[in-house]
Design a protein around this motif. Structure first.
Motif, PDB file in Angstrom:
ATOM      1  N   HIS A   1       0.698  -1.157   0.343  1.00 30.45           N
ATOM      2  CA  HIS A   1       0.145   0.038   0.610  1.00 30.45           C
ATOM      3  C   HIS A   1       0.956   1.624   0.169  1.00 30.45           C
ATOM      4  O   HIS A   1       0.380   2.371  -1.268  1.00 30.45           O
ATOM      5  CB  HIS A   1      -0.510  -0.018   0.792  1.00 30.45           C
ATOM      6  CG  HIS A   1      -1.546   0.928   1.368  1.00 30.45           C
ATOM      7  ND1 HIS A   1      -2.335   0.892   0.475  1.00 30.45           N
ATOM      8  CD2 HIS A   1      -2.781   2.182   1.654  1.00 30.45           C
ATOM      9  CE1 HIS A   1      -3.977   2.360   0.523  1.00 30.45           C
ATOM     10  NE2 HIS A   1      -3.306   2.473   1.270  1.00 30.45           N
ATOM     11  N   ARG A   2       2.136   1.352   0.868  1.00 29.42           N
ATOM     12  CA  ARG A   2       2.700   2.328   0.715  1.00 29.42           C
ATOM     13  C   ARG A   2       3.312   2.648  -0.193  1.00 29.42           C
ATOM     14  O   ARG A   2       3.668   3.899  -1.079  1.00 29.42           O
ATOM     15  CB  ARG A   2       3.896   2.158   1.573  1.00 29.42           C
ATOM     16  CG  ARG A   2       3.413   2.501   3.537  1.00 29.42           C
ATOM     17  CD  ARG A   2       4.680   2.540   4.628  1.00 29.42           C
ATOM     18  NE  ARG A   2       4.905   1.037   4.468  1.00 29.42           N
ATOM     19  CZ  ARG A   2       4.733   0.690   4.843  1.00 29.42           C
ATOM     20  NH1 ARG A   2       3.673   0.154   5.949  1.00 29.42           N
ATOM     21  NH2 ARG A   2       6.240  -0.532   5.153  1.00 29.42           N
ATOM     22  N   ASN A   3       4.232   1.546  -1.359  1.00 31.99           N
ATOM     23  CA  ASN A   3       4.732   1.795  -2.492  1.00 31.99           C
ATOM     24  C   ASN A   3       3.636   1.996  -3.637  1.00 31.99           C
ATOM     25  O   ASN A   3       3.907   3.021  -4.675  1.00 31.99           O
ATOM     26  CB  ASN A   3       5.463   0.381  -3.152  1.00 31.99           C
ATOM     27  CG  ASN A   3       6.306  -0.165  -1.778  1.00 31.99           C
ATOM     28  OD1 ASN A   3       6.785   0.474  -0.838  1.00 31.99           O
ATOM     29  ND2 ASN A   3       6.490  -1.668  -2.257  1.00 31.99           N
ATOM     30  N   LYS A   4       3.098   2.104  -3.341  1.00 28.05           N
ATOM     31  CA  LYS A   4       1.457   2.048  -4.791  1.00 28.05           C
ATOM     32  C   LYS A   4       1.155   4.186  -4.613  1.00 28.05           C
ATOM     33  O   LYS A   4       1.270   4.276  -5.433  1.00 28.05           O
ATOM     34  CB  LYS A   4       0.137   1.242  -4.134  1.00 28.05           C
ATOM     35  CG  LYS A   4      -1.067   1.990  -5.568  1.00 28.05           C
ATOM     36  CD  LYS A   4      -2.023   0.209  -5.352  1.00 28.05           C
ATOM     37  CE  LYS A   4      -3.217   1.071  -6.433  1.00 28.05           C
ATOM     38  NZ  LYS A   4      -4.102   0.158  -6.304  1.00 28.05           N
ATOM     39  N   LYS A   5       1.796   4.196  -2.729  1.00 31.79           N
ATOM     40  CA  LYS A   5       0.955   5.517  -3.092  1.00 31.79           C
ATOM     41  C   LYS A   5       2.294   6.399  -3.414  1.00 31.79           C
ATOM     42  O   LYS A   5       2.546   7.437  -3.517  1.00 31.79           O
ATOM     43  CB  LYS A   5       0.624   5.872  -1.214  1.00 31.79           C
ATOM     44  CG  LYS A   5      -0.678   5.473  -0.284  1.00 31.79           C
ATOM     45  CD  LYS A   5      -1.130   5.711   0.256  1.00 31.79           C
ATOM     46  CE  LYS A   5      -1.972   6.171   0.840  1.00 31.79           C
ATOM     47  NZ  LYS A   5      -2.255   6.457   2.781  1.00 31.79           N
TER      48      LYS A   5
ATOM     49  N   ALA B   1       5.430   9.599  -7.412  1.00 30.98           N
ATOM     50  CA  ALA B   1       6.206  10.235  -8.149  1.00 30.98           C
ATOM     51  C   ALA B   1       5.387  10.148 -10.117  1.00 30.98           C
ATOM     52  O   ALA B   1       5.521  10.935 -10.799  1.00 30.98           O
ATOM     53  CB  ALA B   1       6.667   9.126  -8.817  1.00 30.98           C
ATOM     54  N   GLU B   2       4.464   9.525 -10.169  1.00 35.55           N
ATOM     55  CA  GLU B   2       3.598   9.845 -11.559  1.00 35.55           C
ATOM     56  C   GLU B   2       2.750  11.138 -11.305  1.00 35.55           C
ATOM     57  O   GLU B   2       3.311  11.847 -12.466  1.00 35.55           O
ATOM     58  CB  GLU B   2       2.716   8.884 -12.314  1.00 35.55           C
ATOM     59  CG  GLU B   2       2.577   6.923 -11.874  1.00 35.55           C
ATOM     60  CD  GLU B   2       1.595   6.396 -12.469  1.00 35.55           C
ATOM     61  OE1 GLU B   2       0.904   6.626 -12.323  1.00 35.55           O
ATOM     62  OE2 GLU B   2       2.200   5.294 -12.761  1.00 35.55           O
ATOM     63  N   LEU B   3       2.200  11.916 -10.456  1.00 32.94           N
ATOM     64  CA  LEU B   3       1.976  12.705 -10.773  1.00 32.94           C
ATOM     65  C   LEU B   3       3.055  14.298 -10.342  1.00 32.94           C
ATOM     66  O   LEU B   3       3.074  15.233 -11.392  1.00 32.94           O
ATOM     67  CB  LEU B   3       1.498  13.443  -9.257  1.00 32.94           C
ATOM     68  CG  LEU B   3      -0.367  12.573  -8.912  1.00 32.94           C
ATOM     69  CD1 LEU B   3      -0.952  13.020  -7.627  1.00 32.94           C
ATOM     70  CD2 LEU B   3      -0.850  13.191 -10.203  1.00 32.94           C
ATOM     71  N   ARG B   4       4.270  13.604  -9.856  1.00 32.43           N
ATOM     72  CA  ARG B   4       5.418  15.227 -10.288  1.00 32.43           C
ATOM     73  C   ARG B   4       5.988  15.479 -11.756  1.00 32.43           C
ATOM     74  O   ARG B   4       6.319  15.915 -12.402  1.00 32.43           O
ATOM     75  CB  ARG B   4       6.984  14.362  -9.450  1.00 32.43           C
ATOM     76  CG  ARG B   4       6.001  14.711  -7.394  1.00 32.43           C
ATOM     77  CD  ARG B   4       6.985  14.731  -6.441  1.00 32.43           C
ATOM     78  NE  ARG B   4       6.717  14.273  -5.125  1.00 32.43           N
ATOM     79  CZ  ARG B   4       7.296  14.184  -4.355  1.00 32.43           C
ATOM     80  NH1 ARG B   4       7.133  12.611  -4.911  1.00 32.43           N
ATOM     81  NH2 ARG B   4       6.520  13.931  -3.500  1.00 32.43           N
ATOM     82  N   LYS B   5       6.136  13.822 -12.438  1.00 29.00           N
ATOM     83  CA  LYS B   5       5.697  13.735 -13.785  1.00 29.00           C
ATOM     84  C   LYS B   5       5.224  14.241 -14.365  1.00 29.00           C
ATOM     85  O   LYS B   5       5.765  15.025 -15.371  1.00 29.00           O
ATOM     86  CB  LYS B   5       6.225  12.277 -14.377  1.00 29.00           C
ATOM     87  CG  LYS B   5       7.541  11.698 -15.400  1.00 29.00           C
ATOM     88  CD  LYS B   5       7.630  10.299 -15.761  1.00 29.00           C
ATOM     89  CE  LYS B   5       8.130  10.445 -16.989  1.00 29.00           C
ATOM     90  NZ  LYS B   5       8.012   8.958 -17.166  1.00 29.00           N
ATOM     91  N   LYS B   6       4.463  14.123 -14.581  1.00 29.67           N
ATOM     92  CA  LYS B   6       3.128  14.834 -15.167  1.00 29.67           C
ATOM     93  C   LYS B   6       3.344  16.228 -15.036  1.00 29.67           C
ATOM     94  O   LYS B   6       2.678  17.465 -15.720  1.00 29.67           O
ATOM     95  CB  LYS B   6       1.950  13.986 -14.943  1.00 29.67           C
ATOM     96  CG  LYS B   6       0.862  14.926 -15.918  1.00 29.67           C
ATOM     97  CD  LYS B   6      -0.594  14.365 -15.119  1.00 29.67           C
ATOM     98  CE  LYS B   6      -1.377  14.607 -16.312  1.00 29.67           C
ATOM     99  NZ  LYS B   6      -2.439  14.160 -15.804  1.00 29.67           N
TER     100      LYS B   6
END
Length: 274
Positions: A240-244, A249-254
């Motif tokens: 669960h922590r890794n998924k968060k 990370a995807e939000l920062r990349k976008k």
């Protein structure tokens, strides 16, 4: 119940009268029953009527209802005797029959004895000297010891045919109750109550076509798969922590990609926010 010679006097608990009894004529030691008039707390009590009920304690296992009735028969006609396993215990209703009512009361017991009229209590009060009563006689032998154990063992052996008959009768009565309850529910279904409310069952106002067994199996299998997927998803806390972290990370990349697009559009003079 034949009285024998007078037994020795014995001090009874406060409020009780001591009644000596013997198991047989050969026995030299007396056993004492203690009896008193039952004081009814409530004004109306059908099971223990006022001025007609005796409360008896210290009753040994070999004394039966018939034996108690004979001990107090000189007082008057005994209407009923209720044996209990301990003081203050309630009379539980058991399923009547050969197979379902096998619980034997062990140890010393208590009893409620109801006379037919109030004269029985008056004679009990007037009795000053009690003679010793013999419980087991030749013409009324009471089984005890090994004979009693053999009798109890023989009673414990169930008759298969009688047991099946009682089970069938019990299930038939149960089915009749369920059918009556369902009929009453159907009659009330869709009908407003006193306050104007209509009871809606889980079938809804329009139940439609009843589900088949195959459909129920498919729905159950589908629900089972959904539960399995939910259980496997994020089973461990670190998952669960890794998924968060991956989501952040995807939000920062976008966000960085959007910043670069805006900078390129400004350089090309194509960025017009208004």
């Amino acid at each position: 119940m034949a009285p024998s010679k007078e037994g020795p006097t014995f001090a009874a608990p406060a409020g009780y009268t001591a009644i000596p009894v013997k198991f047989s004529e050969e026995q030299k030691v007396h056993h004492y029953l203690y009896a008193k008039e039952q004081q009814v707390r409530g004004e109306l009590d059908k099971t223990h009527p006022k001025n007609r009920t005796l409360f008896i304690i210290n009753i040994p296992a070999y004394v039966t209802k018939k034996g108690l009735s004979e001990v107090f028969s000189f007082c008057g006609h005994v209407e009923s005797v209720v044996l209990l396993d301990k003081t203050g215990s309630s009379v539980k209703k058991h399923v009547e029959g050969y197979s379902f009512n096998q619980r034997a009361i062990k140890g010393f017991r208590t009893a409620y004895m109801v006379f037919k009229d109030a004269s029985g209590i008056k004679k009990f009060r007037s009795k000053e000297v009690w003679t010793s009563f013999v419980i087991s006689k030749r013409d009324a032998f009471v089984k005890a010891g090994i004979h009693k154990w053999i009798e109890d063992y023989e009673k414990s052996l169930l008759n298969v045919a009688a047991l099946q008959a009682e089970i069938d009768q019990y299930m038939q009565e149960y089915d009749d109750k369920v059918e009556t309850r369902e009929d009453k529910a159907k009659e009330k279904e869709g009908m407003p109550d006193e306050d104007g409310w209509i009871t809606v069952t889980r079938k809804g106002r329009h139940p439609g076509v009843a589900r088949t067994e195959a459909l129920n199996l498919r729905l159950a299998e589908r629900e089972k798969k959904k539960r399995a997927q939910k259980e496997l998803l994020n089973f461990y806390a670190w998952q669960h922590r890794n998924k968060k972290k991956e989501h952040l990370a995807e939000l920062r990349k976008k966000f960085e990609e959007d910043k670069q697009k805006i900078a390129l559009m400004r350089a090309q003079r194509k960025f017009r926010p208004y």
